[in-house]
Design a protein around this motif. Sequence first.
Motif, short mmCIF file in Angstrom:
data_model
loop_
_atom_site.label_atom_id
_atom_site.label_comp_id
_atom_site.label_asym_id
_atom_site.label_seq_id
_atom_site.Cartn_x
_atom_site.Cartn_y
_atom_site.Cartn_z
N GLN A 187 1.15 -1.05 0.08
CA GLN A 187 0.34 -0.39 0.05
C GLN A 187 0.54 0.99 -0.36
OE1 GLN A 187 -3.36 0.03 -0.77
NE2 GLN A 187 -2.81 -2.16 -1.19
N VAL A 188 1.93 0.54 1.09
CA VAL A 188 2.57 1.87 1.25
C VAL A 188 3.59 2.66 -1.00
CG1 VAL A 188 5.12 3.42 1.86
CG2 VAL A 188 2.89 1.78 2.92
N SER A 189 3.76 1.77 -1.72
CA SER A 189 4.49 1.84 -2.30
C SER A 189 3.44 2.13 -3.99
CB SER A 189 4.40 0.59 -2.63
OG SER A 189 3.26 -1.05 -2.81
N LYS A 190 2.21 2.21 -3.30
CA LYS A 190 1.06 2.90 -4.28
C LYS A 190 0.77 4.72 -4.14
CE LYS A 190 -0.49 -1.78 -5.05
NZ LYS A 190 -1.73 -3.14 -5.33
N LEU A 191 1.26 4.44 -2.70
CA LEU A 191 1.13 5.71 -2.46
C LEU A 191 1.04 6.51 -4.23
CD1 LEU A 191 2.85 6.67 1.50
CD2 LEU A 191 -0.05 6.38 0.49
N GLU A 192 0.59 8.31 -4.19
CA GLU A 192 0.72 9.17 -4.71
C GLU A 192 2.02 9.64 -5.10
OE1 GLU A 192 -2.03 11.87 -5.32
OE2 GLU A 192 -3.73 10.67 -6.57
N ARG A 193 2.74 9.35 -3.92
CA ARG A 193 3.92 10.31 -3.53
C ARG A 193 5.27 9.37 -3.08
NH1 ARG A 193 2.36 15.58 -3.96
NH2 ARG A 193 1.20 16.14 -2.59
N ILE A 194 6.27 9.91 -3.69
CA ILE A 194 7.43 8.87 -3.12
C ILE A 194 7.56 8.56 -1.68
CG2 ILE A 194 9.98 8.76 -3.53
CD1 ILE A 194 9.05 10.39 -6.40
N VAL A 195 7.50 7.24 -1.90
CA VAL A 195 7.65 6.87 -0.54
C VAL A 195 9.04 5.49 -0.53
CG1 VAL A 195 7.77 6.07 1.66
CG2 VAL A 195 6.13 7.71 0.70
N THR A 196 10.57 5.95 0.38
CA THR A 196 11.22 5.06 -0.07
C THR A 196 11.12 4.38 1.27
OG1 THR A 196 13.41 5.85 -0.13
CG2 THR A 196 12.21 5.35 -2.10
N VAL A 197 11.44 2.34 1.68
CA VAL A 197 11.53 1.52 2.94
C VAL A 197 13.16 1.14 2.40
CG1 VAL A 197 10.23 -0.09 4.36
CG2 VAL A 197 8.99 1.48 2.62
N ASN A 198 13.60 1.39 3.35
CA ASN A 198 14.72 0.36 4.23
C ASN A 198 14.55 -0.35 4.90
OD1 ASN A 198 15.55 3.34 4.95
ND2 ASN A 198 16.67 3.58 2.75
N ASN A 199 16.15 -0.21 5.29
CA ASN A 199 16.53 -1.19 6.55
C ASN A 199 15.96 -2.28 7.04
OD1 ASN A 199 18.35 -0.16 6.11
ND2 ASN A 199 18.58 1.56 7.00
N ILE A 200 14.08 -3.28 6.49
CA ILE A 200 13.72 -3.50 7.28
C ILE A 200 14.43 -4.56 7.90
CG2 ILE A 200 11.43 -5.19 6.65
CD1 ILE A 200 11.26 -3.31 4.29
N LYS A 201 13.62 -4.47 8.90
CA LYS A 201 14.59 -5.61 9.95
C LYS A 201 12.92 -6.82 10.63
CE LYS A 201 18.23 -3.78 10.29
NZ LYS A 201 18.83 -2.69 11.76
N MET A 202 12.63 -8.00 10.49
CA MET A 202 11.56 -8.42 11.49
C MET A 202 12.22 -9.43 12.26
SD MET A 202 9.02 -9.69 7.95
CE MET A 202 8.42 -7.83 6.87
N GLY A 203 11.64 -9.95 13.30
CA GLY A 203 11.80 -10.98 14.30
C GLY A 203 10.83 -11.33 15.46
N SER A 204 12.07 -11.88 16.48
CA SER A 204 10.77 -12.12 17.87
C SER A 204 9.25 -12.53 17.13
CB SER A 204 10.75 -10.62 18.33
OG SER A 204 11.70 -10.29 18.78
#
Length: 164
Positions: A114-131
Amino acid sequence: FFTSHNDKIKQLTGQKTALLADISKAKKAAGELDTIKREMAQTQQLFKKTSTLLPKKKEIPDLLRNISDLGKGAGLDFVSFIPGAETPKDFYAEIPVNITIKGPYHNMGFFLDQVSKLERIVTVNNIKMGSPHKEGAEMMLNSTCRLVTYRYTNVQQQPDKKKH
């Protein structure tokens, strides 16, 4: 008598030729005026369309609110939502937002989609999943990532000049 008038005639003939060339250039420019106006209108429309990708300063809180709403709509719980300091770049500024989210893996994927489909440019990095831990039928994860959005500044940054 003839020589003095002949010099004057040559001078005036030269002026006439120069003025005729100027008139010709002006007529050509006038003929291209409609094309230039049309191109200018197209350029302004393109600028207006692409400027939505880089919000102005007053639009940033709304964008961050939209991102928060997308996460909640995806069934995620925001543990923290921390906007960072703006970093000036070429003609724009980067605005990082560090987020910590709790929720299922698939919900996180849906949120990022959903973030990737925003009209504005938004990049996502440093994704960490745990616990990982089980809650009911869902496997819950604590996730962190950095979202970076951009703001149009229209200020050209000067390159750093290092002394050697």
